[in-house]
Design an enzyme around this catalytic site. Structure first.
Site, PDB file in Angstrom:
ATOM      1  N   ARG A   1      11.887   8.296  51.633  1.00  0.00           N
ATOM      2  CA  ARG A   1      11.485   8.182  52.926  1.00  0.00           C
ATOM      3  C   ARG A   1      12.008   9.695  53.746  1.00  0.00           C
ATOM      4  NH1 ARG A   1      14.304   5.575  55.555  1.00  0.00           N
ATOM      5  NH2 ARG A   1      15.736   4.637  53.840  1.00  0.00           N
TER       6      ARG A   1
ATOM      7  N   TYR B   1       4.311   8.671  48.942  1.00  0.00           N
ATOM      8  CA  TYR B   1       5.718   7.793  48.571  1.00  0.00           C
ATOM      9  C   TYR B   1       5.605   6.632  49.469  1.00  0.00           C
ATOM     10  CZ  TYR B   1      10.097   5.993  47.748  1.00  0.00           C
ATOM     11  OH  TYR B   1      11.171   5.089  47.565  1.00  0.00           O
TER      12      TYR B   1
ATOM     13  N   LYS C   1       8.184  -0.763  55.863  1.00  0.00           N
ATOM     14  CA  LYS C   1       9.229  -0.299  56.861  1.00  0.00           C
ATOM     15  C   LYS C   1       8.515  -0.138  58.385  1.00  0.00           C
ATOM     16  CE  LYS C   1      12.691  -0.877  54.411  1.00  0.00           C
ATOM     17  NZ  LYS C   1      13.238  -0.504  53.411  1.00  0.00           N
TER      18      LYS C   1
ATOM     19  N   HIS D   1      16.193  -5.733  58.597  1.00  0.00           N
ATOM     20  CA  HIS D   1      16.383  -5.270  57.102  1.00  0.00           C
ATOM     21  C   HIS D   1      17.084  -6.046  56.317  1.00  0.00           C
ATOM     22  CE1 HIS D   1      17.008  -1.122  54.620  1.00  0.00           C
ATOM     23  NE2 HIS D   1      16.225  -2.064  54.183  1.00  0.00           N
TER      24      HIS D   1
ATOM     25  N   SER E   1      19.414   0.822  52.932  1.00  0.00           N
ATOM     26  CA  SER E   1      18.847   1.284  51.690  1.00  0.00           C
ATOM     27  C   SER E   1      19.637   1.561  50.469  1.00  0.00           C
ATOM     28  CB  SER E   1      18.039   2.297  51.898  1.00  0.00           C
ATOM     29  OG  SER E   1      16.972   1.957  53.094  1.00  0.00           O
ATOM     30  N   ALA E   2      19.210   0.932  49.405  1.00  0.00           N
ATOM     31  CA  ALA E   2      20.026   1.274  48.059  1.00  0.00           C
ATOM     32  C   ALA E   2      21.590   0.968  48.052  1.00  0.00           C
ATOM     33  CB  ALA E   2      19.798   2.727  47.767  1.00  0.00           C
ATOM     34  N   CYS E   3      21.839  -0.315  48.921  1.00  0.00           N
ATOM     35  CA  CYS E   3      23.112  -0.825  48.890  1.00  0.00           C
ATOM     36  C   CYS E   3      23.415  -2.081  48.588  1.00  0.00           C
ATOM     37  CB  CYS E   3      23.738  -0.548  50.431  1.00  0.00           C
ATOM     38  SG  CYS E   3      23.755   1.226  50.878  1.00  0.00           S
TER      39      CYS E   3
ATOM     40  N   ASN F   1      19.715  -6.652  44.546  1.00  0.00           N
ATOM     41  CA  ASN F   1      20.613  -7.297  43.620  1.00  0.00           C
ATOM     42  C   ASN F   1      21.377  -8.622  44.042  1.00  0.00           C
ATOM     43  OD1 ASN F   1      21.398  -5.206  40.951  1.00  0.00           O
ATOM     44  ND2 ASN F   1      20.617  -4.044  42.501  1.00  0.00           N
TER      45      ASN F   1
ATOM     46  N   ASP G   1      14.195  -7.796  51.023  1.00  0.00           N
ATOM     47  CA  ASP G   1      14.337  -6.328  51.927  1.00  0.00           C
ATOM     48  C   ASP G   1      14.369  -6.721  53.311  1.00  0.00           C
ATOM     49  OD1 ASP G   1      14.641  -3.525  51.527  1.00  0.00           O
ATOM     50  OD2 ASP G   1      12.716  -3.366  52.489  1.00  0.00           O
TER      51      ASP G   1
ATOM     52  N   ARG H   1      11.280   3.758  41.774  1.00  0.00           N
ATOM     53  CA  ARG H   1      11.089   2.434  42.073  1.00  0.00           C
ATOM     54  C   ARG H   1      10.000   1.451  41.296  1.00  0.00           C
ATOM     55  NH1 ARG H   1      13.821   0.532  47.011  1.00  0.00           N
ATOM     56  NH2 ARG H   1      14.781   2.647  47.848  1.00  0.00           N
TER      57      ARG H   1
ATOM     58  N   ARG I   1      28.217   0.730  52.153  1.00  0.00           N
ATOM     59  CA  ARG I   1      28.915   1.119  51.016  1.00  0.00           C
ATOM     60  C   ARG I   1      30.198   2.071  51.657  1.00  0.00           C
ATOM     61  NH1 ARG I   1      26.671   2.804  46.068  1.00  0.00           N
ATOM     62  NH2 ARG I   1      24.525   2.031  45.977  1.00  0.00           N
TER      63      ARG I   1
ATOM     64  N   GLY J   1      26.836 -10.099  39.950  1.00  0.00           N
ATOM     65  CA  GLY J   1      27.009 -11.559  39.853  1.00  0.00           C
ATOM     66  C   GLY J   1      28.385 -12.190  40.371  1.00  0.00           C
TER      67      GLY J   1
HETATM   68  P1  GTP Z   1      16.401  -0.890  49.290  1.00  0.00           P
HETATM   69  O1  GTP Z   1      15.256  -1.262  48.246  1.00  0.00           O
HETATM   70  O2  GTP Z   1      16.611   0.809  49.335  1.00  0.00           O
HETATM   71  O3  GTP Z   1      16.581  -1.345  50.352  1.00  0.00           O
HETATM   72  O4  GTP Z   1      17.773  -0.843  48.393  1.00  0.00           O
HETATM   73  P2  GTP Z   1      18.693  -2.423  48.079  1.00  0.00           P
HETATM   74  O5  GTP Z   1      19.516  -2.556  49.126  1.00  0.00           O
HETATM   75  O6  GTP Z   1      17.746  -3.621  47.708  1.00  0.00           O
HETATM   76  O7  GTP Z   1      19.742  -2.009  46.905  1.00  0.00           O
HETATM   77  P3  GTP Z   1      19.609  -2.531  45.318  1.00  0.00           P
HETATM   78  O8  GTP Z   1      19.836  -3.938  45.173  1.00  0.00           O
HETATM   79  O9  GTP Z   1      18.339  -1.972  44.755  1.00  0.00           O
HETATM   80  O10 GTP Z   1      20.966  -1.735  44.947  1.00  0.00           O
HETATM   81  C1  GTP Z   1      20.988  -0.224  44.784  1.00  0.00           C
HETATM   82  C2  GTP Z   1      21.988   0.177  44.099  1.00  0.00           C
HETATM   83  O11 GTP Z   1      23.360  -0.313  44.426  1.00  0.00           O
HETATM   84  C3  GTP Z   1      21.865  -0.005  42.698  1.00  0.00           C
HETATM   85  O12 GTP Z   1      21.789   1.191  41.783  1.00  0.00           O
HETATM   86  C4  GTP Z   1      22.835  -1.003  42.181  1.00  0.00           C
HETATM   87  O13 GTP Z   1      23.124  -0.868  40.817  1.00  0.00           O
HETATM   88  C5  GTP Z   1      23.938  -0.769  43.047  1.00  0.00           C
HETATM   89  N1  GTP Z   1      24.656  -2.191  43.372  1.00  0.00           N
HETATM   90  C6  GTP Z   1      23.898  -3.260  43.876  1.00  0.00           C
HETATM   91  N2  GTP Z   1      24.844  -4.271  43.918  1.00  0.00           N
HETATM   92  C7  GTP Z   1      26.115  -3.642  43.766  1.00  0.00           C
HETATM   93  C8  GTP Z   1      27.368  -4.219  43.565  1.00  0.00           C
HETATM   94  O14 GTP Z   1      27.806  -5.328  43.829  1.00  0.00           O
HETATM   95  N3  GTP Z   1      28.428  -3.443  43.338  1.00  0.00           N
HETATM   96  C9  GTP Z   1      28.323  -2.110  42.955  1.00  0.00           C
HETATM   97  N4  GTP Z   1      29.174  -1.293  42.378  1.00  0.00           N
HETATM   98  N5  GTP Z   1      26.945  -1.633  42.715  1.00  0.00           N
HETATM   99  C10 GTP Z   1      26.151  -2.355  43.242  1.00  0.00           C
HETATM  100  C1  SPV Z   2      14.578   1.645  51.740  1.00  0.00           C
HETATM  101  O1  SPV Z   2      14.646   2.715  51.730  1.00  0.00           O
HETATM  102  O2  SPV Z   2      15.043   0.664  52.469  1.00  0.00           O
HETATM  103  C2  SPV Z   2      13.408   0.947  51.000  1.00  0.00           C
HETATM  104  C3  SPV Z   2      12.662   1.640  50.158  1.00  0.00           C
HETATM  105  O3  SPV Z   2      13.348  -0.402  50.928  1.00  0.00           O
HETATM  106  S1  SPV Z   2      11.222   2.368  51.211  1.00  0.00           S
HETATM  107  O4  SPV Z   2      10.203   1.391  51.111  1.00  0.00           O
HETATM  108  O5  SPV Z   2      10.790   3.627  50.508  1.00  0.00           O
HETATM  109  O6  SPV Z   2      11.734   2.259  52.613  1.00  0.00           O
HETATM  110 MN    MN Z   3      15.027  -1.542  52.290  1.00  0.00          MN
END
Ligand code: GTP
Ligand code: SPV
Ligand code: MN
Length: 593
Positions: A72, A200, A209, A229, A251-253, A257, A280, A374, A405, A501
């Site tokens: 993004r 993208y 989004k 979100h 995002s990516a936090c 998972n 999401d 992705r 984070r 987990g």
């Molecule tokens: P978006 O799709 O961007 O919104 O991301 P998301 O919030 O769904 O994040 P996602 O679950 O894909 O995790 C992103 C990154 O965080 C990955 O590289 C995971 O390995 C890492 N991660 C997820 N959960 C944990 C956790 O509990 N501990 C740690 N250390 N890393 C984690």
């Molecule tokens: C995010 O960045 O929070 C995502 C991926 O979930 S995207 O669809 O590119 O926004």
């Molecule tokens: Mn997201």
């Protein structure tokens, strides 16, 4: 091709756009398997997609975006409300008339020699009172095939829309993927999105989004509901009861998972399960019984590939084993499959990396997959998909969890003292930036409710909307609000909490708090668990009692600095709700006690 609807507002808008972009032909996406299969074949014939090994990965494809188009672009994302004040201090703003003029100049004639695909889609189960309809015009087959996975697409949607004018207009033009002319513009007052010069994910899958958060947050403010979100998970306890949690992380936090978590062995044996409703986005509204209910408006997962493996997230990995589109991962030429960092310890020796160059899996400075590569996987593939996934009434929400984070500061978990204190906790969220957006990675920034890049109007008004929602709830029925941090680091830079987990141990405490089953310590920032109430059975080797105490500690000196940061952030908002100002004063008093 024949029009698929008689809806006048739809037809006249599409005709206008046809005049603007001048496609060679127009194709309506009806959602049929034949049509989709033909599009997949066409995309493979032009090299836009690569068909993967159909024995190992049936119906799976690989796509590479342009190298300059992998995330993004927050700096080029605009909220085009009538006034700058309505967009607020955290959004980029452009005057709507100027924005239309600029975008139309870029889009003009851009479909020449190309096909216009008309995608009617529903966010949410077709016909649910939560659901909203959109139409996306695109010149990208990749976008069509992703939207088919991520949303509900086709004739049923237009049937449900009927003659209504209540639908979101979306125009996507690939143009030349010129980053200097890339714009992602939302016009909340017009229910309109225009995205140009990108191919993208979050920039072009307009249901995600752009609609389900930026436009929908504005709709929610006007209509009395919330677009957030947030993941949605169901935590099943040994007695079979399922409690639902919505969690907002940037995002990516860790949303995907957490949403698909597999309980640690001891918990699993005792009957604990986690069911995924969404990973999401949540749309939340009050139900007839006075509780808040949430749906996941999406139909698939657009998940981060790197780090996903058999151990960290087996459910996500299983979801990608059929009917999935992989974007910007490495292509293993030996068996025509895909690979990414953290999938396993055996990078393919004979491969093509995400940019399209030969790669031997050895070069340490070159990655096989982009950090924001992705997978687009159908939700129904997920082994732990909730039985309530299609429930048009959503699931009742027991707890709302915020998190991010933070290497220091934020404890593993704490609970707010009230709804309004919870809104404050969400509003002061901060997190280290990730590869999900273009720009620097690892920089701490304020990201209220994980909505900084996604709020379609003035963030101060959004906070007020949260406060208003709480006022409409009986405190007994309102979800309890928590904050978590899986990312605390020790002085050597190692994560102090095993995460993944093992996060269930924290969810378990959260649900016990919701049910009034466990006591807590009141601190300056809220309620923190007593160390003995976080079950460490099975991870005693990884997390010592001292480490757990450290994870749960509230460092007053650090919080004093934090308060200064919050004051600076809040100072940006002319319309800061008095309630939040009051909560900040309380925090200050508590810290200085
Ligand atoms: P978006 O799709 O961007 O919104 O991301 P998301 O919030 O769904 O994040 P996602 O679950 O894909 O995790 C992103 C990154 O965080 C990955 O590289 C995971 O390995 C890492 N991660 C997820 N959960 C944990 C956790 O509990 N501990 C740690 N250390 N890393 C984690
Ligand atoms: C995010 O960045 O929070 C995502 C991926 O979930 S995207 O669809 O590119 O926004
Ligand atoms: Mn997201």
């Amino acid at each position: 091709m024949e029009n698929m609807t008689f809806n006048k507002s739809v037809l006249s808008w599409i005709n206008e756009k046809i005049d603007l972009v001048k496609p060679e032909k127009v194709v309506w996406i009806d959602g049929s398997e034949e049509q989709i299969e033909a599009l997949r074949a066409e995309a493979c014939s032009t090299g836009e997609m690569i068909k993967l090994n159909q024995e190992i990965l049936p119906d799976c494809y690989l796509h590479r975006t342009a190298v300059n188009d992998v995330a993004r672009v927050e700096g080029r994302t605009f909220i085009c409300a009538p006034t700058k004040e309505e967009a607020g201090p955290t959004n980029n703003w452009m005057d709507p008339a100027e924005a239309y003029e600029m975008l139309y100049a870029i889009a003009k004639d851009s479909y020449k020699g190309r096909t216009m695909y008309v995608i009617p889609y529903s966010m949410g189960p077709v016909g649910s009172k939560f659901s909203k309809i959109g139409i996306e015009l695109t010149d990208s087959i990749y976008v069509v095939l992703n939207m088919v996975i991520m949303t509900r697409v086709g004739t049923d949607v237009l049937k449900a829309l009927g003659d209504s004018e209540d639908w979101v207009r979306g125009l996507h033009c690939k143009c030349d993927i010129d980053e200097e002319k890339r714009y992602i513009c939302q016009f909340p007052q017009d229910n309109t999105i225009i995205s140009v010069n990108s191919g993208y994910g979050g920039n072009v899958l307009l249901g995600k989004k752009c609609f389900a958060l930026r436009i929908a947050s504005y709709q929610g403010k006007n209509e009395g509901w919330q677009a957030e979100h947030m993941l949605i998970l169901g935590l099943q306890k040994p007695n079979g009861e399922i409690k639902y949690i919505c969690a907002a992380f940037p995002s990516a936090c860790g949303k995907t998972n957490l949403a698909m978590l597999i309980p640690p062995e001891g918990y699993y044996k005792n009957g604990y399960r986690v069911w995924c409703v969404g990973d999401d986005i949540s749309w939340i509204r009050k139900g007839e019984d006075g509780r808040l209910y949430a749906i996941n408006p999406e139909n698939g997962f657009f998940g981060v590939a790197p780090g996903t493996n058999e151990k960290s997230n087996p459910n996500a990995l299983a979801s990608t084993r059929k009917g999935t589109i992989f974007t910007n991962v490495a292509h293993n030429l030996d068996n025509n499959t895909v690979w990414w960092e953290g999938l396993d310890k055996n990078p393919p020796a004979n491969a093509i990396e995400w940019k399209g160059n030969p790669w031997n899996g050895q070069e340490s400075e070159e990655k096989g997959a982009h950090p924001n590569s992705r997978f687009t996987a159908p939700a129904k593939n997920c082994p732990c998909i909730s039985s309530e996934f299609e429930n048009p009434n959503g699931v009742p929400v027991s707890a709302i969890v915020f998190g991010g984070r933070r290497a220091k500061l934020a404890p593993l978990v704490y609970q707010s003292r009230s709804w309004n204190h919870g809104v404050f906790v969400g509003s002061i969220m901060a997190s280290e930036t990730t590869a999900a957006a273009a720009g620097a990675v690892g920089v701490v920034r304020r990201d209220p409710m994980a909505m900084l890049p996604f709020c379609g109007y003035n963030m101060a008004d959004y906070w007020q909307h949260w406060i208003n929602i709480g006022e409409g709830l009986d405190p007994e029925k309102a979800p309890k609000i928590f904050n978590v941090n899986w990312f605390r680091k020790d002085d050597e830079g190692n994560f102090m909490w095993p995460g993944f987990g093992d996060n269930l141990r924290v969810l378990d405490w959260i649900i016990d708090r919701c049910e009034g089953k466990v006591d807590a310590d009141e601190t300056a920032i809220g309620y923190v668990p007593k160390a003995e109430d976080i079950n460490l059975e099975g991870i005693e080797d990884e997390v010592s009692d001292a480490q757990l105490k450290e994870l749960l500690s509230v460092d007053t000196a650090l919080w004093k600095d934090e308060v200064a940061g919050i004051e600076e952030f809040y100072a940006k908002f002319d319309r800061l709700p008095a309630t939040l100002k009051g909560e900040l004063e309380t925090l200050k008093k508590n810290i200085n006690k």
